[in-house]
Scaffold this motif. Structure first.
Motif, PDB file in Angstrom:
ATOM      1  N   MET A  43      37.977 -11.886  47.900  1.00  0.00           N
ATOM      2  CA  MET A  43      38.484 -10.530  48.056  1.00  0.00           C
ATOM      3  C   MET A  43      38.070  -9.557  48.822  1.00  0.00           C
ATOM      4  O   MET A  43      38.856  -8.935  49.627  1.00  0.00           O
ATOM      5  N   ALA A  44      36.477  -9.558  49.159  1.00  0.00           N
ATOM      6  CA  ALA A  44      35.845  -8.608  50.023  1.00  0.00           C
ATOM      7  C   ALA A  44      36.341  -9.000  51.640  1.00  0.00           C
ATOM      8  O   ALA A  44      36.547  -8.169  52.352  1.00  0.00           O
ATOM      9  N   GLU A  45      36.409 -10.362  51.529  1.00  0.00           N
ATOM     10  CA  GLU A  45      36.653 -10.850  52.971  1.00  0.00           C
ATOM     11  C   GLU A  45      38.260 -10.299  53.512  1.00  0.00           C
ATOM     12  O   GLU A  45      38.321  -9.844  54.505  1.00  0.00           O
ATOM     13  N   GLU A  46      39.003 -10.536  52.359  1.00  0.00           N
ATOM     14  CA  GLU A  46      40.318 -10.363  52.715  1.00  0.00           C
ATOM     15  C   GLU A  46      40.352  -8.922  53.142  1.00  0.00           C
ATOM     16  O   GLU A  46      41.402  -8.432  53.854  1.00  0.00           O
ATOM     17  N   ARG A  47      39.665  -7.843  52.625  1.00  0.00           N
ATOM     18  CA  ARG A  47      39.759  -6.541  52.859  1.00  0.00           C
ATOM     19  C   ARG A  47      39.240  -5.940  54.066  1.00  0.00           C
ATOM     20  O   ARG A  47      39.126  -4.811  54.552  1.00  0.00           O
ATOM     21  N   LYS A  48      38.757  -7.015  54.856  1.00  0.00           N
ATOM     22  CA  LYS A  48      38.023  -6.460  56.308  1.00  0.00           C
ATOM     23  C   LYS A  48      39.160  -5.889  57.084  1.00  0.00           C
ATOM     24  O   LYS A  48      40.354  -6.263  56.992  1.00  0.00           O
ATOM     25  N   PRO A  49      39.052  -4.739  57.945  1.00  0.00           N
ATOM     26  CA  PRO A  49      40.049  -4.154  58.615  1.00  0.00           C
ATOM     27  C   PRO A  49      41.106  -5.201  59.587  1.00  0.00           C
ATOM     28  O   PRO A  49      40.479  -6.082  60.166  1.00  0.00           O
ATOM     29  N   GLY A  50      42.282  -4.934  59.218  1.00  0.00           N
ATOM     30  CA  GLY A  50      43.055  -5.870  60.174  1.00  0.00           C
ATOM     31  C   GLY A  50      43.317  -7.000  59.350  1.00  0.00           C
ATOM     32  O   GLY A  50      43.968  -8.332  59.943  1.00  0.00           O
ATOM     33  N   GLY A  51      42.810  -7.348  58.087  1.00  0.00           N
ATOM     34  CA  GLY A  51      42.806  -8.580  57.416  1.00  0.00           C
ATOM     35  C   GLY A  51      43.930  -8.963  56.481  1.00  0.00           C
ATOM     36  O   GLY A  51      44.972  -8.056  56.883  1.00  0.00           O
ATOM     37  N   PHE A  52      43.903  -9.927  55.503  1.00  0.00           N
ATOM     38  CA  PHE A  52      44.832 -10.251  54.745  1.00  0.00           C
ATOM     39  C   PHE A  52      45.443  -8.951  53.719  1.00  0.00           C
ATOM     40  O   PHE A  52      46.439  -8.891  53.672  1.00  0.00           O
ATOM     41  N   TYR A  53      44.382  -8.252  53.336  1.00  0.00           N
ATOM     42  CA  TYR A  53      44.540  -7.147  52.420  1.00  0.00           C
ATOM     43  C   TYR A  53      45.665  -6.107  53.046  1.00  0.00           C
ATOM     44  O   TYR A  53      46.749  -5.786  52.717  1.00  0.00           O
ATOM     45  N   ASP A  54      45.004  -5.700  54.491  1.00  0.00           N
ATOM     46  CA  ASP A  54      46.111  -4.763  55.096  1.00  0.00           C
ATOM     47  C   ASP A  54      47.394  -5.421  55.624  1.00  0.00           C
ATOM     48  O   ASP A  54      48.468  -4.585  55.552  1.00  0.00           O
ATOM     49  N   PHE A  55      47.294  -6.461  55.840  1.00  0.00           N
ATOM     50  CA  PHE A  55      48.806  -7.185  56.247  1.00  0.00           C
ATOM     51  C   PHE A  55      49.568  -7.193  54.883  1.00  0.00           C
ATOM     52  O   PHE A  55      50.695  -6.624  55.001  1.00  0.00           O
ATOM     53  N   MET A  56      48.908  -7.454  53.942  1.00  0.00           N
ATOM     54  CA  MET A  56      49.908  -7.344  52.709  1.00  0.00           C
ATOM     55  C   MET A  56      50.214  -5.855  52.244  1.00  0.00           C
ATOM     56  O   MET A  56      51.086  -5.979  51.559  1.00  0.00           O
ATOM     57  N   VAL A  57      49.467  -5.177  52.492  1.00  0.00           N
ATOM     58  CA  VAL A  57      49.881  -3.739  52.091  1.00  0.00           C
ATOM     59  C   VAL A  57      51.168  -3.336  52.782  1.00  0.00           C
ATOM     60  O   VAL A  57      52.114  -2.904  52.354  1.00  0.00           O
ATOM     61  N   GLU A  58      50.960  -3.786  54.104  1.00  0.00           N
ATOM     62  CA  GLU A  58      52.001  -3.417  55.251  1.00  0.00           C
ATOM     63  C   GLU A  58      53.490  -4.138  54.455  1.00  0.00           C
ATOM     64  O   GLU A  58      54.521  -3.577  54.538  1.00  0.00           O
ATOM     65  N   ARG A  59      53.424  -5.434  54.256  1.00  0.00           N
ATOM     66  CA  ARG A  59      54.550  -6.234  53.728  1.00  0.00           C
ATOM     67  C   ARG A  59      54.920  -5.735  52.326  1.00  0.00           C
ATOM     68  O   ARG A  59      56.325  -5.432  52.138  1.00  0.00           O
ATOM     69  N   HIS A  60      54.073  -5.268  51.482  1.00  0.00           N
ATOM     70  CA  HIS A  60      54.678  -4.289  50.159  1.00  0.00           C
ATOM     71  C   HIS A  60      55.244  -3.253  50.320  1.00  0.00           C
ATOM     72  O   HIS A  60      56.255  -2.996  49.690  1.00  0.00           O
ATOM     73  N   LYS A  61      54.686  -2.230  51.472  1.00  0.00           N
ATOM     74  CA  LYS A  61      55.558  -1.363  51.563  1.00  0.00           C
ATOM     75  C   LYS A  61      56.907  -1.522  51.817  1.00  0.00           C
ATOM     76  O   LYS A  61      57.782  -0.687  51.658  1.00  0.00           O
ATOM     77  N   LYS A  62      57.160  -2.403  52.635  1.00  0.00           N
ATOM     78  CA  LYS A  62      58.814  -2.784  53.089  1.00  0.00           C
ATOM     79  C   LYS A  62      59.345  -3.111  51.731  1.00  0.00           C
ATOM     80  O   LYS A  62      60.582  -2.595  51.865  1.00  0.00           O
ATOM     81  N   ILE A  63      58.939  -3.208  50.673  1.00  0.00           N
ATOM     82  CA  ILE A  63      59.821  -3.371  49.355  1.00  0.00           C
ATOM     83  C   ILE A  63      59.521  -2.174  48.468  1.00  0.00           C
ATOM     84  O   ILE A  63      59.713  -2.384  47.314  1.00  0.00           O
ATOM     85  N   GLY A  64      58.666  -1.197  49.147  1.00  0.00           N
ATOM     86  CA  GLY A  64      58.615   0.073  48.278  1.00  0.00           C
ATOM     87  C   GLY A  64      57.629  -0.025  47.260  1.00  0.00           C
ATOM     88  O   GLY A  64      57.623   0.709  46.208  1.00  0.00           O
ATOM     89  N   ILE A  65      56.701  -0.894  47.586  1.00  0.00           N
ATOM     90  CA  ILE A  65      55.349  -1.020  46.535  1.00  0.00           C
ATOM     91  C   ILE A  65      54.216  -0.711  47.359  1.00  0.00           C
ATOM     92  O   ILE A  65      53.969  -1.253  48.319  1.00  0.00           O
ATOM     93  N   MET A  66      53.190  -0.295  46.520  1.00  0.00           N
ATOM     94  CA  MET A  66      51.730  -0.083  47.174  1.00  0.00           C
ATOM     95  C   MET A  66      50.935  -1.144  46.242  1.00  0.00           C
ATOM     96  O   MET A  66      50.820  -1.253  45.081  1.00  0.00           O
TER      97      MET A  66
END
Ligand code: NA
Ligand code: NA
Lengths: 300, 169, 432
Positions: A88-111
């Motif tokens: 999970m720490a690796e996913e949170r690197k800038p531009g990584g999986f975490y950031d990507f999924m935050v953006e995708r979730h924003k599209k459906i109104g979720i943080m």
């Protein structure tokens, strides 16, 4: 005056898998005392698991603890969570999986805030199997999470509701099931299902802490940072907690005589890969454009 | 007007007929699933999901018809001891509540259906059934209920005036 | 506070004659608007209606009802009664005993009390009249044993209770078997004793003595085949070949096949049993559409958890709380119908029961006996009105109430026994 947020989980509040949610909620409530008060009202009895993401989008509740599989129809790419091979720490690197999924979730109104469970999946069967060939034709209980994988192995998925699973196993209606480590022993599912295929798959759990996007945006930047800080610190602790629990669970498995099964190295790999291929193939059908990015970001 | 009511009744009968077909279909498909699974090792994944949805269909296809037949259970212990005029009056009130409920379900049912249709959402299960196709029966059934409740209100209003002597039976 | 308000509103709607289903929906609409954020809450309500009804656990309900309807309307059940009649010799209250025996037998084939009562009433009442039976001994036993359909699987109400309280449907159906049989035995014992004390209630008469071979023949023809249905419903579930839902479908299919074998293709019986099944099913399921949102509103408003805390803080033996809960149910049973009572009380009761550490299946069994009583407690009870429909024309509602009373006492005794000896309910499920 703190803003009260109603929260629901897909499992009952007192469920053993929910243990660390209490920790996260308490920390947020204590450390953001002036800004936020999370009121965790209950589980599926308050809002059915499948509807919790919709309720979150509609602001009926403000926080949910829900698996991505339950709201995948809103954004099929969220099924990639289980496929991540990173920490999970690796996913949170800038531009990584975490950031990507935050953006995708924003599209459906979720943080998307973080993850609250660590526990790999295993398949279990009621008879010794020696090769992958032996798995063919075995009837497996599914609630639609692993049937693509099971089908790939030549197994036969049978839809059995959670509450009827115990009976179904005991009476041989199904000869096996897939589930995480914690839980099945408590529910008596292992009484007649003593063989575990000791190849963990989908090690990254897909159960997330999610907040309504507008509510999140309405919070002070300071509070947002504080919640995020709490969560980033929480995730490794949570993982350590469950790893310890799982270790103890395995000891109990040995005590009640659960047999571990593995195949030849080549077959082990084939089995493990099949789990991932089955899901990637499905993602390629639903969100073909995203698959290359997702593969890169999840370490596949 | 009479023609309109007749065709309305016919629609209700057709819906009820469909509900009957569905009932038989449920019985056969679940029975067949056991046989296929037990003797032929061929479980049918779709049966559980489809029959669940069918239960919702039966309910809303039959609801307006049942209202016409006076089959929705009510607590009439007090009602039975009242004067016909009061009964008619309470009948108007309860029908108006029914109108309110059914119009609310119709409007929000359609809006949820359209929303799901627009977003292309399906069930997060093996069958991946479009949710709009499931939910749409709620507003359809509620719309029929709405018309039936209006009819019921009219009936009670007429009854009320007859009992008050303002109208000849 | 919210709880009180919700209940007052609900009761008000009931009293002014709003159909139960629409009363719940109305409360739900107001409730979700208040607690779930206005219009967004209303879209949530639509989803909750969908989830309340479209659930596998409810699937046995229409199938169990269909079984009883088809057996009754095809005329197969009356044939079964005839056969039973041949076996009974000159016993006290002969026809009354026949009602109990037939009712019990029919209970294994029917999941709803109404078909049972209608069948027994239409077959036996004319005969009882002819033989000079008094109302206590004609209408009473039929009321009593008609309700057994609820207590002996298949049981539509049992399925609904299990589903509303989220307990195992299979476990619930198996748990009620022994209590159901006890109730039948209590009814029989009462009839024998009462008829020995007051023979004039049920004048004895000459019975024809059919030959042994004829009895065996009729039994093989009309009773034994029915055991296949019993096997399909209870046996398959017990053996684990099928889930409760699946055994319901097989049972219903079995009934159709049997009717076809005996009577050939009877279009009339077929359509009328389907249409009656739909009537009861839609009525029940419309009420169920409000189930989820109603209990959610109670949970959301904090009303349920408040009551749980209150029950926990009471300085009383948990058993007293349980008895108190049953008394409330009995009281509600006087003027409401079982499903409505279950809808109102279970969202509040089940958390309390779990907090007190009682076995939910045991509690469910006790509650189902209570609900069985509710179908026959005056003045309101669906079975009572069915009875009025099939009873002789000079029968008043008062006659029916009076006749049913002793059997309600038997029910009460059965309920007390299950409370005192929980294994009566829990032994069979433990074997599964
Ligand atoms: Na009874
Ligand atoms: Na029954």
């Amino acid at each position: 005056k703190p803003k009260t947020m109603k929260a629901v989980s897909f499992l009952p509040k007192d469920h053993p898998l929910c243990k660390m949610i209490h920790v996260w909620v308490d920390r947020v409530n204590n450390q953001c005392k002036d800004a936020v008060k999370i009121d965790w009202v209950g589980g599926g009895e308050v809002i059915p698991g499948f509807d919790q993401a919709e309720a979150l989008r509609n602001n009926t509740v403000q926080v949910i603890f829900n698996p991505t599989a339950y709201y995948a129809p809103l954004a099929p790419e969220v099924n990639a969570f289980t496929l991540s091979k990173l920490s999970m720490a690796e996913e949170r690197k800038p531009g990584g999986f975490y950031d990507f999924m935050v953006e995708r979730h924003k599209k459906i109104g979720i943080m998307y805030i973080g993850t609250w469970l660590y526990d790999p999946f295993y398949l279990r069967v009621n008879k010794p199997v020696k090769t992958l060939e032996d798995l063919k034709g075995i009837k497996m209980r599914t609630s639609a999470l692993y049937d693509r994988f099971m089908k790939k192995l030549g197994m036969i998925p049978v839809t059995v509701k959670f509450g009827e699973t115990f009976t179904a196993l005991e009476r041989g209606l199904v000869q096996g099931f897939g589930f995480a480590t914690l839980g099945p022993r408590d529910w008596g599912w292992l009484k007649n299902c003593k063989y575990i295929i000791d190849i963990p798959f989908y090690t990254r759990q897909n159960v997330l802490i999610l907040m309504n996007l507008d509510v999140w945006n309405g919070l002070d930047k300071k509070v947002q940072d504080k919640i995020m800080g709490i969560t980033i610190k929480f995730e490794p602790e949570m993982e350590a907690f469950f790893k310890k629990q799982i270790k103890e669970e395995w000891k109990k498995y040995d005590e009640i005589g659960i047999k571990r099964i593995t195949f030849t190295d080549a077959e082990n790999k084939k089995y493990y890969d099949a789990a991932y291929e089955a899901e990637w193939e499905d993602l390629s059908k639903k969100v073909p454009d995203l698959v290359p990015t997702l593969k890169k970001l999840t370490g596949n | 007007m009479k023609k309109l009511l007749e065709s309305f009744d016919r629609i209700m009968n057709i819906m009820m007929f469909l509900a009957g077909i569905i009932l038989i279909f449920i019985m056969l498909s679940v029975g067949l699933e056991v046989v296929l699974r037990t003797f032929f090792n061929r479980p049918q994944i779709w049966v559980t999901e489809i029959t669940e949805v069918m239960l919702l269909y039966i309910t809303f296809l039959g609801s307006a018809w049942l209202l016409r037949e006076g089959g929705h259970v009510k607590v009439d212990i007090i009602l039975n001891h009242l004067k016909p005029k009061t009964i008619a009056f309470l009948g108007i009130i309860s029908s108006i509540i029914g109108i309110f409920v059914s119009i609310t379900l119709t409007i929000f049912g359609f809006s949820v259906t359209l929303d799901y249709l627009h977003r292309g959402i399906y069930t997060p299960t093996a069958m991946e059934i479009p949710v709009s196709a499931i939910i749409v029966v709620i507003p359809i059934g509620s719309l029929m209920l709405f018309f039936q409740f209006i009819r019921r209100t009219g009936k009670f209003i007429v009854g009320f005036f007859i009992e008050s002597g303002k109208l000849k039976p | 506070m919210t709880l009180v308000l919700i209940f007052i509103c609900l009761m008000f709607l009931f009293v002014i004659g709003v159909p139960v289903a629409f009363s719940f929906l109305f409360i739900n609409i107001i409730g979700v608007y208040v607690f779930w954020g206005g219009e967004a809450g209303l879209t949530q309500l639509i989803r909750s209606i969908y989830r309340s009804v479209a659930t596998f656990a409810l699937l046995p309900v229409p199938l169990f009802i269909l079984m009883g309807e088809i057996m009754f309307r095809s005329g197969l059940a009356p044939k079964m009664m005839d056969t039973l009649d041949k076996w009974l010799g000159r016993i006290p209250g002969r026809l009354s005993m026949l009602a109990i025996g037939g009712g019990t037998l029919f209970s294994t084939l029917s999941g709803s009390a109404m078909a049972g009562c209608a069948m027994l009433g239409s077959v036996l009442v004319p005969e009882m009249e002819k033989r000079g039976y008094k109302k206590q001994m004609s209408i009473g036993p039929i009321l009593g044993s008609g309700g057994l359909a609820i207590m002996i699987p298949p049981s539509a109400l049992g399925v609904l209770l299990a589903s509303l309280s989220r307990i195992s449907v299979g476990g619930m159906l198996v748990a009620i078997i022994i209590p159901g049989i006890i109730m039948a035995l209590l009814y029989a014992a009462y009839i024998v004793i009462r008829c020995l004390l007051q023979p004039e209630l049920a004048p004895s008469y000459e019975v024809s003595r059919p030959s042994f071979s004829e009895k065996i023949f009729l039994t093989c023809k009309y009773v034994l085949p029915l055991s296949t249905i019993v096997f399909l419903v209870i046996g398959l579930m017990f053996l684990g070949i099928a889930t409760p839902t699946e055994s319901a479908a097989l049972g219903a299919l079995g009934c159709f096949v049997l009717v076809f074998i005996y009577k050939g293709w009877d279009w009339e019986a077929m359509t009328s049993s389907i249409s009656h099944t739909l009537k009861i099913t839609v009525m029940m399921f419309m009420i169920m559409t409000g189930a989820m949102a109603f209990s959610q509103i109670l949970a959301f408003s904090g009303a349920s958890s408040g009551l749980v805390k209150l029950a926990g803080s009471l300085d009383m033996h948990p058993m007293f709380i349980l008895i108190f809960m049953q008394i409330i149910l009995l009281f509600m049973g006087v003027f409401m119908e079982p499903l409505t009572i279950m809808m109102v009380t279970l969202p509040v009761y089940m958390p309390i029961i779990k907090a007190l550490g009682f076995d939910p299946i045991w509690f469910g069994t006790i509650m189902l006996i209570n609900m069985e009583m509710a179908t026959t407690t005056p003045p309101f009870g669906l079975v009572l009105f069915v009875m009025k429909g099939v009873a002789p024309p000079d029968t008043t509602m008062g006659d029916i109430y009076k006749a049913g009373l002793p059997f309600l006492v038997c029910d009460g005794i059965a309920m007390g026994l299950v409370m005192a000896f929980p294994w009566l309910a829990l032994y069979l499920p433990s074997l599964m």
